[in-house]
Scaffold this active site. Structure first.
Site, PDB file in Angstrom:
ATOM      1  N   LYS A  22       0.776  -5.075 -14.317  1.00 44.62           N
ATOM      2  CA  LYS A  22       1.514  -5.510 -12.843  1.00 44.62           C
ATOM      3  C   LYS A  22       0.111  -6.208 -12.341  1.00 44.62           C
ATOM      4  O   LYS A  22      -0.058  -7.259 -11.436  1.00 44.62           O
ATOM      5  CB  LYS A  22       1.739  -4.089 -12.094  1.00 44.62           C
ATOM      6  CG  LYS A  22       2.164  -4.655 -10.481  1.00 44.62           C
ATOM      7  CD  LYS A  22       3.175  -3.431 -10.334  1.00 44.62           C
ATOM      8  CE  LYS A  22       3.022  -2.749  -9.245  1.00 44.62           C
ATOM      9  NZ  LYS A  22       1.957  -3.763  -7.827  1.00 44.62           N
ATOM     10  N   ASN A  23      -0.794  -4.761 -11.575  1.00 39.34           N
ATOM     11  CA  ASN A  23      -2.120  -5.329 -10.911  1.00 39.34           C
ATOM     12  C   ASN A  23      -2.883  -6.677 -11.309  1.00 39.34           C
ATOM     13  O   ASN A  23      -3.660  -6.725 -11.085  1.00 39.34           O
ATOM     14  CB  ASN A  23      -2.366  -3.527 -10.503  1.00 39.34           C
ATOM     15  CG  ASN A  23      -1.945  -2.921  -9.420  1.00 39.34           C
ATOM     16  OD1 ASN A  23      -0.319  -3.230  -9.548  1.00 39.34           O
ATOM     17  ND2 ASN A  23      -1.956  -2.222  -9.013  1.00 39.34           N
ATOM     18  N   CYS A 117       3.699   0.476   5.702  1.00 42.04           N
ATOM     19  CA  CYS A 117       4.119   0.962   3.867  1.00 42.04           C
ATOM     20  C   CYS A 117       4.434   2.547   3.823  1.00 42.04           C
ATOM     21  O   CYS A 117       3.616   3.379   4.495  1.00 42.04           O
ATOM     22  CB  CYS A 117       2.948   0.079   3.226  1.00 42.04           C
ATOM     23  SG  CYS A 117       3.225   0.850   1.556  1.00 42.04           S
ATOM     24  N   ARG A 122      -2.061   0.488   5.839  1.00 41.65           N
ATOM     25  CA  ARG A 122      -3.080  -0.501   4.570  1.00 41.65           C
ATOM     26  C   ARG A 122      -3.409  -1.728   5.767  1.00 41.65           C
ATOM     27  O   ARG A 122      -2.423  -2.493   5.107  1.00 41.65           O
ATOM     28  CB  ARG A 122      -2.311  -0.739   3.701  1.00 41.65           C
ATOM     29  CG  ARG A 122      -1.299   0.852   3.227  1.00 41.65           C
ATOM     30  CD  ARG A 122      -0.740   0.354   1.578  1.00 41.65           C
ATOM     31  NE  ARG A 122      -1.386  -0.548   0.223  1.00 41.65           N
ATOM     32  CZ  ARG A 122      -0.306  -0.304  -0.894  1.00 41.65           C
ATOM     33  NH1 ARG A 122       0.559  -0.173  -0.959  1.00 41.65           N
ATOM     34  NH2 ARG A 122      -1.434  -1.312  -1.791  1.00 41.65           N
ATOM     35  N   ASP A 306      -2.999   5.810  -8.275  1.00 40.23           N
ATOM     36  CA  ASP A 306      -2.087   5.249  -9.085  1.00 40.23           C
ATOM     37  C   ASP A 306      -1.122   6.671 -10.335  1.00 40.23           C
ATOM     38  O   ASP A 306       0.272   6.083 -10.339  1.00 40.23           O
ATOM     39  CB  ASP A 306      -1.063   3.833  -9.337  1.00 40.23           C
ATOM     40  CG  ASP A 306      -1.738   2.782  -8.356  1.00 40.23           C
ATOM     41  OD1 ASP A 306      -1.264   3.119  -7.468  1.00 40.23           O
ATOM     42  OD2 ASP A 306      -1.549   1.595  -8.607  1.00 40.23           O
ATOM     43  N   ARG A 398      10.233  -2.979  -9.140  1.00 35.89           N
ATOM     44  CA  ARG A 398       9.117  -3.487  -9.044  1.00 35.89           C
ATOM     45  C   ARG A 398       8.193  -3.458  -9.726  1.00 35.89           C
ATOM     46  O   ARG A 398       6.823  -4.339 -10.112  1.00 35.89           O
ATOM     47  CB  ARG A 398       8.422  -2.828  -7.941  1.00 35.89           C
ATOM     48  CG  ARG A 398       9.112  -3.906  -6.924  1.00 35.89           C
ATOM     49  CD  ARG A 398       8.812  -3.470  -5.463  1.00 35.89           C
ATOM     50  NE  ARG A 398       7.140  -3.686  -5.769  1.00 35.89           N
ATOM     51  CZ  ARG A 398       5.837  -3.058  -5.320  1.00 35.89           C
ATOM     52  NH1 ARG A 398       5.973  -1.268  -4.111  1.00 35.89           N
ATOM     53  NH2 ARG A 398       4.695  -2.289  -5.284  1.00 35.89           N
TER      54      ARG A 398
HETATM   55  C1  UD1 Z   1      -5.317  -1.774  -5.353  1.00 36.36           C
HETATM   56  C2  UD1 Z   1      -3.361  -2.083  -5.945  1.00 36.36           C
HETATM   57  C3  UD1 Z   1      -2.635  -0.465  -6.167  1.00 36.36           C
HETATM   58  C4  UD1 Z   1      -3.113   1.124  -5.959  1.00 36.36           C
HETATM   59  C5  UD1 Z   1      -4.508   1.237  -5.174  1.00 36.36           C
HETATM   60  C6  UD1 Z   1      -5.686   1.751  -4.932  1.00 36.36           C
HETATM   61  C7  UD1 Z   1      -2.807  -4.049  -6.375  1.00 36.36           C
HETATM   62  C8  UD1 Z   1      -1.296  -5.262  -6.619  1.00 36.36           C
HETATM   63  N1  UD1 Z   1      -2.119  -2.846  -5.855  1.00 36.36           N
HETATM   64  O1  UD1 Z   1      -3.994  -1.939  -4.059  1.00 36.36           O
HETATM   65  O2  UD1 Z   1      -1.504  -0.235  -7.206  1.00 36.36           O
HETATM   66  O3  UD1 Z   1      -2.877   1.548  -5.168  1.00 36.36           O
HETATM   67  O4  UD1 Z   1      -5.144  -0.274  -4.859  1.00 36.36           O
HETATM   68  O5  UD1 Z   1      -6.327   1.497  -6.084  1.00 36.36           O
HETATM   69  O6  UD1 Z   1      -3.528  -4.281  -7.506  1.00 36.36           O
HETATM   70  N2  UD1 Z   1      -8.103  -1.085   3.414  1.00 36.36           N
HETATM   71  C9  UD1 Z   1      -9.436  -1.308   4.457  1.00 36.36           C
HETATM   72  N3  UD1 Z   1      -9.092  -2.219   4.671  1.00 36.36           N
HETATM   73  C10 UD1 Z   1      -8.566  -3.367   4.245  1.00 36.36           C
HETATM   74  C11 UD1 Z   1      -8.378  -3.122   2.943  1.00 36.36           C
HETATM   75  C12 UD1 Z   1      -8.426  -1.905   2.329  1.00 36.36           C
HETATM   76  O7  UD1 Z   1      -9.115  -0.126   5.466  1.00 36.36           O
HETATM   77  O8  UD1 Z   1      -8.735  -4.690   4.271  1.00 36.36           O
HETATM   78  C13 UD1 Z   1      -8.375   0.304   2.468  1.00 36.36           C
HETATM   79  C14 UD1 Z   1      -7.357   1.413   2.212  1.00 36.36           C
HETATM   80  O9  UD1 Z   1      -6.109   1.039   3.970  1.00 36.36           O
HETATM   81  C15 UD1 Z   1      -6.904   1.909   1.318  1.00 36.36           C
HETATM   82  C16 UD1 Z   1      -8.781   1.363   0.381  1.00 36.36           C
HETATM   83  O10 UD1 Z   1      -8.701   0.426   1.413  1.00 36.36           O
HETATM   84  O11 UD1 Z   1      -7.384   3.090   2.627  1.00 36.36           O
HETATM   85  C17 UD1 Z   1      -7.719   1.293  -0.774  1.00 36.36           C
HETATM   86  O12 UD1 Z   1      -6.468   0.295  -0.607  1.00 36.36           O
HETATM   87  P1  UD1 Z   1      -7.199  -1.198  -1.275  1.00 36.36           P
HETATM   88  O13 UD1 Z   1      -8.356  -1.005  -3.161  1.00 36.36           O
HETATM   89  O14 UD1 Z   1      -7.331  -2.242  -0.779  1.00 36.36           O
HETATM   90  O15 UD1 Z   1      -5.523  -1.248  -2.519  1.00 36.36           O
HETATM   91  P2  UD1 Z   1      -4.382  -2.533  -2.475  1.00 36.36           P
HETATM   92  O16 UD1 Z   1      -5.897  -3.626  -2.759  1.00 36.36           O
HETATM   93  O17 UD1 Z   1      -3.132  -3.509  -1.253  1.00 36.36           O
END
Ligand code: UD1
Length: 419
Positions: A22-23, A117, A122, A306, A398
């Site tokens: 998925k990711n 969320c 996030r 995850d 999903r």
């Molecule tokens: C992706 C995965 C999700 C997984 C996560 C962590 C996809 C579609 N989803 O989610 O399944 O659980 O990685 O491995 O690939 N953060 C910030 N600012 C930002 C972006 C992120 O502070 O602009 C923080 C988030 O709040 C969190 C951390 O970074 O604490 C990691 O999140 P992130 O890796 O961005 O998660 P996703 O990419 O949304």
């Protein structure tokens, strides 16, 4: 809304096939927007998040064709709109992944902010900051990220936090930017690497594949290609825990053990006998109850966030005391309360769920709050006496292809019932 009804107690046995990740497929589908000619993606899992992404691209005017093998052909030359509306983004945060490609290729993107969320706030501030460093004009107005740029330019970007989709958005944008972009502290998740390999196949110039420093030389254009999505390591890990939690013996095919080192290590610590081949993994508990383990989540190659809910379920029925510490997201223990309703002796203190394992849980009616939490409740149900009803399973659809069919193939008693 559908429910799943599980009768626990059967040790799972047999073989199943693992689907595409998925990711990985979500950023790859968005990345297809970068190509001047059609892209064909194979090993696409049948998931609601994939349908949502297709709907998002379709509403923009992108031409999508699915063939009989479920390959998806994407031609973005017919695009007319550059907007990701709230009603789609709210159902799938990964919609944010169209921001970088739209801006880089078409100079314009309006993407709804994802909003709150179930697993924490996030934010997407690092996506926005990185694109601004590449010359994008961005305002956040009426709940939308409104971005424009004549042509993005290369930049040196140091990510404050390791973010998977943040790295992917900036990486995709950089492939068509003018000059060199360096992304430091980049996420190294295998799905990021799969996206990099896909972009390279389209003609992108990217160095540092699989490391935390990606160096991208922007190109004038990228071409269409064919690409096969890598196996889903989280789906793989979930079925391995299903085998372990039921003291079973399962073999998973079309997967890749190299993507799961940290998870396999913890399963071995839990007493699983694990053997692997080039594209399969076999787990055998030899009828034994698992031992409790201590896990701590962190970005790849450490233990994945995850997979923590599934290990919380495993610890609930394991021999001894265990702990699960979450360091990636701030609020990812919603499943614990539901497991307590099934008799689990688990308590959350700060960012850690401490458990004292009991031999069997008791079936109950429980509610899923997010994708991986739903999976963990199904696992708990497989190890519970009596009937467990997991409500709100739209979360599961999903991210897990045909979960009840796959579990039934392994001998589980599980049924889907409409409400
Ligand atoms: C992706 C995965 C999700 C997984 C996560 C962590 C996809 C579609 N989803 O989610 O399944 O659980 O990685 O491995 O690939 N953060 C910030 N600012 C930002 C972006 C992120 O502070 O602009 C923080 C988030 O709040 C969190 C951390 O970074 O604490 C990691 O999140 P992130 O890796 O961005 O998660 P996703 O990419 O949304």
């Amino acid at each position: 809304m559908d429910k799943l009804i599980i009768r626990g107690g059967t040790p799972l046995q047999g073989e199943i096939r693992i689907s595409g990740a998925k990711n990985a497929v979500l950023p790859i589908l968005s990345g297809a927007l970068l190509a001047d000619s059609p892209v064909v993606i194979s090993n696409v899992p049948h998931l609601n998040d994939v349908t949502t992404t297709m709907e998002l691209l379709g509403r923009m005017g992108v031409n999508l064709v699915i063939d009989e093998k479920l390959n998806i052909e994407i031609d973005s030359n017919t695009i007319q709109s550059f907007r990701a509306p709230y009603e789609l983004v709210k159902t799938m945060r990964a919609s944010i992944l169209v921001l970088g490609p739209l801006l880089a290729r078409f100079g314009k993107a309006d993407v709804s902010l994802p909003g709150g969320c179930a697993i924490g706030t996030r934010p997407v501030d690092l996506h926005i900051k990185g694109l601004q460093a590449m010359g994008a004009n961005i305002v956040v107005e009426d709940g939308y990220i409104k971005a424009s740029a004549k042509r993005l330019h290369g930049a040196r970007i140091i990510m404050e936090t390791v973010t998977v989709t943040g790295t992917e958005n900036l990486l995709m944008a950089a492939t068509l930017a003018d000059g060199q972009t360096v992304i430091e502290n980049a996420a190294r998740e295998p799905e990021v690497t799969d996206l990099v390999n896909f972009l390279i196949k389209m003609g992108a110039n990217i160095n540092g594949v699989g490391t935390d420093t990606l160096v991208i030389e922007g190109k004038e254009k990228l071409d269409g290609t064919r690409y096969r999505v890598l196996p889903d390591r989280i789906e793989t890990g979930t079925y391995l825990v299903a085998g372990a939690i039921t003291a079973g013996h399962v073999k998973l095919k079309d997967t890749d053990a190299k993507l799961l080192d940290s998870v396999l290590q913890k399963l071995r610590d839990a007493g699983a006998d694990i053997t692997t081949g080039e594209d399969w993994i076999e787990l055998n508990m030899h009828g034994r109850r698992p031992q409790a383990v201590d896990v701590k989540t962190a970005p790849y190659p450490a233990f994945p966030t995850d997979m923590q809910a599934q290990f919380t379920a495993l610890n609930a029925i394991a021999n001894g005391a265990g702990s699960v510490t979450e360091t990636v997201f701030e609020n990812r223990f919603m499943h614990v309360q539901e497991m307590q309703r099934m008799g689990a002796r688990v308590r959350v203190e700060g960012r850690t769920a401490y458990s004292q394992g009991i031999p069997r849980l008791t079936g109950a009616q429980v509610m899923a709050t997010d994708l991986r939490a739903s999976a963990s409740l199904i696992l708990a149900g497989l190890a519970a006496d009596g009937e467990t009803i997991v409500d709100r399973i739209y979360h599961i659809d999903r991210g897990y292809e045909a979960i009840e069919e796959k579990l039934r193939q392994l001998g589980a008693s599980i049924q889907r019932k409409p409400n």
